[in-house]
Design an enzyme around this catalytic site. Structure first.
Site, PDB file in Angstrom:
ATOM      1  N   GLY A  69       6.057  -4.169   4.209  1.00  0.00           N
ATOM      2  CA  GLY A  69       7.436  -4.163   3.730  1.00  0.00           C
ATOM      3  C   GLY A  69       8.343  -3.268   4.563  1.00  0.00           C
ATOM      4  O   GLY A  69       9.511  -3.595   4.809  1.00  0.00           O
ATOM      5  N   ASN A 147      11.634  -0.270  -7.311  1.00  0.00           N
ATOM      6  CA  ASN A 147      10.244   0.194  -7.359  1.00  0.00           C
ATOM      7  C   ASN A 147      10.011   1.259  -8.417  1.00  0.00           C
ATOM      8  O   ASN A 147       8.901   1.426  -8.904  1.00  0.00           O
ATOM      9  CB  ASN A 147       9.819   0.723  -5.981  1.00  0.00           C
ATOM     10  CG  ASN A 147      10.843   1.638  -5.358  1.00  0.00           C
ATOM     11  OD1 ASN A 147      11.989   1.259  -5.151  1.00  0.00           O
ATOM     12  ND2 ASN A 147      10.448   2.863  -5.075  1.00  0.00           N
ATOM     13  N   GLN A 177       8.901  -5.468  -4.188  1.00  0.00           N
ATOM     14  CA  GLN A 177       8.311  -5.270  -5.527  1.00  0.00           C
ATOM     15  C   GLN A 177       8.242  -6.557  -6.340  1.00  0.00           C
ATOM     16  O   GLN A 177       7.592  -6.593  -7.371  1.00  0.00           O
ATOM     17  CB  GLN A 177       9.072  -4.179  -6.304  1.00  0.00           C
ATOM     18  CG  GLN A 177       8.807  -2.770  -5.794  1.00  0.00           C
ATOM     19  CD  GLN A 177       7.354  -2.297  -5.993  1.00  0.00           C
ATOM     20  OE1 GLN A 177       6.591  -2.872  -6.770  1.00  0.00           O
ATOM     21  NE2 GLN A 177       6.982  -1.238  -5.294  1.00  0.00           N
ATOM     22  N   SER A 197       5.675  -7.780   0.857  1.00  0.00           N
ATOM     23  CA  SER A 197       4.543  -6.925   1.214  1.00  0.00           C
ATOM     24  C   SER A 197       3.293  -7.397   0.473  1.00  0.00           C
ATOM     25  O   SER A 197       3.344  -7.663  -0.735  1.00  0.00           O
ATOM     26  CB  SER A 197       4.869  -5.480   0.836  1.00  0.00           C
ATOM     27  OG  SER A 197       3.747  -4.664   1.049  1.00  0.00           O
ATOM     28  N   HIS A 199       0.309  -5.754  -0.191  1.00  0.00           N
ATOM     29  CA  HIS A 199      -0.494  -4.895  -1.079  1.00  0.00           C
ATOM     30  C   HIS A 199       0.137  -4.682  -2.448  1.00  0.00           C
ATOM     31  O   HIS A 199      -0.508  -4.181  -3.358  1.00  0.00           O
ATOM     32  CB  HIS A 199      -0.838  -3.555  -0.409  1.00  0.00           C
ATOM     33  CG  HIS A 199       0.293  -2.614  -0.172  1.00  0.00           C
ATOM     34  ND1 HIS A 199       0.377  -1.387  -0.783  1.00  0.00           N
ATOM     35  CD2 HIS A 199       1.376  -2.700   0.628  1.00  0.00           C
ATOM     36  CE1 HIS A 199       1.460  -0.751  -0.351  1.00  0.00           C
ATOM     37  NE2 HIS A 199       2.079  -1.525   0.507  1.00  0.00           N
ATOM     38  N   CYS A 320       7.221  11.009  -2.157  1.00  0.00           N
ATOM     39  CA  CYS A 320       7.324  10.478  -0.799  1.00  0.00           C
ATOM     40  C   CYS A 320       5.932  10.500  -0.174  1.00  0.00           C
ATOM     41  O   CYS A 320       4.957  10.872  -0.825  1.00  0.00           O
ATOM     42  CB  CYS A 320       8.346  11.255   0.016  1.00  0.00           C
ATOM     43  SG  CYS A 320       8.024  12.992   0.077  1.00  0.00           S
TER      44      CYS A 320
HETATM   45  N1  PLP Z   1      10.382  -1.551  -0.367  1.00  0.00           N
HETATM   46  C1  PLP Z   1      10.049  -1.239  -1.622  1.00  0.00           C
HETATM   47  C2  PLP Z   1      10.993  -1.538  -2.729  1.00  0.00           C
HETATM   48  C3  PLP Z   1       8.825  -0.610  -1.882  1.00  0.00           C
HETATM   49  O1  PLP Z   1       8.502  -0.293  -3.137  1.00  0.00           O
HETATM   50  C4  PLP Z   1       7.946  -0.334  -0.801  1.00  0.00           C
HETATM   51  C5  PLP Z   1       6.666   0.371  -1.031  1.00  0.00           C
HETATM   52  O2  PLP Z   1       6.498   1.074  -1.984  1.00  0.00           O
HETATM   53  C6  PLP Z   1       8.336  -0.701   0.493  1.00  0.00           C
HETATM   54  C7  PLP Z   1       9.562  -1.321   0.668  1.00  0.00           C
HETATM   55  C8  PLP Z   1       7.433  -0.466   1.666  1.00  0.00           C
HETATM   56  O3  PLP Z   1       6.433  -1.469   1.708  1.00  0.00           O
HETATM   57  P1  PLP Z   1       5.086  -1.229   2.558  1.00  0.00           P
HETATM   58  O4  PLP Z   1       4.292  -0.220   1.822  1.00  0.00           O
HETATM   59  O5  PLP Z   1       4.419  -2.572   2.595  1.00  0.00           O
HETATM   60  O6  PLP Z   1       5.497  -0.783   3.920  1.00  0.00           O
END
Ligand code: PLP
Length: 380
Positions: A69, A147, A177, A197, A199, A320
Site C-alpha cells: 500500500g 485505518n 483498509q 494492499s 496483507h 508509528c
Molecule cells: N494506507 C492505509 C490506510 C494503511 O492502513 C496502511 C497500513 O497500515 C497503508 C496505507 C500502508 O500499507 P502497506 O503496509 O501495505 O505498505
C-alpha cells in the site's frame, strides 16, 4: 495463546493464501522468460491480476503490482505530478503513506477537513472546486476507509464531484483498509488511482497493487526491466501476487456480516458496563471489523500493554513504525481532546475472530479497566 485483534495492522495469512504461495514458489520461473517455466509464471501472475482486478471492478490491464500500500500510494502521488498536477489536497485523516508522499512530492499541499464523525466534508470540497484558479490542476487524495476508526469515506460522491468540474483534476483513493473487508468498486469511484494492499486481506506482506484509470504512462517510481508495462520495474513477486489473489478469493460471503455482529457485540457489552467511553465513528458507516474507543484517563500505551499481558493483541491506533504511540491526527481532526486522543484503543477483528475471542476480550478489557477506574475517576 494470544487472541489476535489487530487485523488492520496485518491480518493473519489465510490458509488458502499460504498454500498458493507455496505452490507458486515450487513452480518457480521468471514471468519475463520465454521458455515454458517463464510462461507458466507469467500465467500465474496474470491470473492473479485478473482475480484482484475483478474483485474491485477494475480492468486487469489497469492493475499495477507493487510492494504494498505504501508504494502504491507513493506511485499515485508521483503519477499526479507526472500528469501535470500543480497542487495536492489530502484529507486530514490520511495515512502516513499518503501524507509523507505528498510532502515529498515538492508540490504545495492543503488539507481537506473532516466533520466530527471523521468523514471528509463534501461541502468544503464543493467550495474548493469552485475556488480553483484557472490552470490549477489538483490531485485530491482521500482514503476509502480510515485505518484507525474504520469510518468509510464518501469517496464515490467526492469522485463524482471532482469528475464533474472542468480542470482535469485527479482523484486518488487509498483503498488499503477496504481490501478484503468491504466492497470497493473502482469503476464507480471516478478515481484515477486506487491503492490496495495484500496483507490487510489475509495475503502475504510486501505486495500490493495500484489500480489506474489513466491509460497514459504514469511515470514509474522504480525503473528497470520494463515490467508492469514500464510502470514498475523489477521481477514480479510471483508468489506474493498469487497469495494476494488467493486471499481475496477466500473471503467468504458471510464473513463481513459475521464480523460486524461480533464488533457490535463487543461495543454493546463495553458500553453497557462503561457508558463513559467514546466509540469513534459510531452511528456512521464503518468497516465491519473496526472499533476505536477512548477511555479518558487510561493512556493508550498502558491499555495495550495490559491487554498484551492478558493475551490480547490490540493497538493504540496511531502507533508509528517505531512502535511509539503518537496522539492520533485522525482523532484530533474529529475534535478529540488530548485526553481522548491519548486514551484511544483500536480493536480490529477479522477472519480468525470467534465469538469466544470477542467475549474473552470484553472480560479482559473490563477487568483491566476496573483496576484503573478508581484512579481515573479521582483524576477526572
Ligand atoms: N494506507 C492505509 C490506510 C494503511 O492502513 C496502511 C497500513 O497500515 C497503508 C496505507 C500502508 O500499507 P502497506 O503496509 O501495505 O505498505
Amino acid at each position: 495463546m494470544s487472541v489476535y485483534l489487530d487485523h488492520n495492522a496485518t491480518s493473519p495469512v489465510r490458509p488458502a493464501a499460504a498454500e498458493a504461495v507455496m505452490a507458486a514458489l515450487a513452480g518457480g520461473g521468471n514471468p519475463s522468460s520465454v521458455h515454458q517455466s517463464g510462461r507458466a509464471a507469467r500465467a500465474r501472475v496474470e491470473r492473479a491480476r485478473a482475480t484482484i482486478a475483478r474483485s474491485i471492478c477494475a480492468r486487469s490491464e489497469d492493475l499495477i503490482f507493487t510492494s504494498g500500500g505504501t508504494e502504491s500510494n507513493n506511485l499515485s502521488l508521483h503519477a499526479s505530478k507526472t500528469l501535470g498536477c500543480t497542487r495536492i489536497i489530502l484529507s486530514q485523516i490520511e495515512h502516513d503513506a499518503v501524507r509523507a508522499a505528498a510532502a515529498a512530492s515538492g508540490l504545495p499541499t492543503e488539507e481537506w477537513p473532516v466533520d466530527a464523525h471523521g468523514r471528509a466534508r463534501l461541502d468544503w470540497l464543493r467550495d474548493r472546486l469552485a475556488a480553483a484558479e484557472a490552470g490549477e490542476r489538483i490531485a485530491f487524495a482521500l482514503m476509502a476507509a480510515n485505518n484507525e476508526t474504520g469510518v468509510i469515506q464518501p469517496y464515490a460522491e467526492a469522485g463524482r464531484m471532482i469528475a464533474e468540474v472542468e480542470g482535469g483534476h485527479l482523484f486518488l483513493i487509498d483503498a488499503v483498509q477496504m481490501t478484503g473487508k468491504a466492497n470497493f468498486d473502482f469503476a464507480a469511484s471516478f478515481a484515477q488511482f486506487a491503492a490496495l494492499s495484500s496483507h490487510k486481506a489475509g495475503g502475504p506482506q510486501g505486495v500490493g497493487a495500484l489500480a489506474t484509470a489513466c491509460d497514459a504512462q504514469v511515470g514509474a517510481l522504480i525503473t528497470g526491466g520494463g515490467q508492469e508495462k514500464g510502470r514498475r520495474g523489477g521481477t514480479e513477486n510471483v508468489a506474493g501476487v498469487v497469495g494476494f489473489a488467493a486471499a481475496v478469493s477466500a473471503i467468504g460471503d458471510d464473513e463481513t456480516s459475521r464480523i460486524a455482529s461480533l464488533r457490535d457485540r463487543i461495543e454493546r457489552r463495553l458500553k453497557a458496563a462503561a457508558p463513559e467511553i467514546t466509540i469513534w465513528g459510531e452511528g456512521v458507516e464503518r468497516l465491519p471489523n473496526t472499533i476505536c474507543l477512548s477511555a479518558p484517563g487510561w493512556p493508550s500505551e498502558i491499555q495495550v500493554i495490559a491487554l498484551d499481558l492478558a493475551g490480547f493483541a490490540v493497538s493504540a491506533g496511531s502507533a508509528c513504525s517505531s512502535g511509539k504511540v503518537r496522539k492520533s491526527h485522525v482523532l484530533k481532526a474529529m475534535g478529540a481532546t488530548d485526553d481522548e486522543a491519548g486514551s484511544a484503543l483500536r480493536v480490529s477483528l477479522g477472519w480468525t475472530t470467534t465469538e469466544d475471542d470477542a467475549d474473552a476480550f470484553c472480560e479482559a478489557w473490563l477487568r483491566e479497566y476496573d483496576r484503573v477506574r478508581p484512579k481515573v475517576a479521582a483524576a477526572g
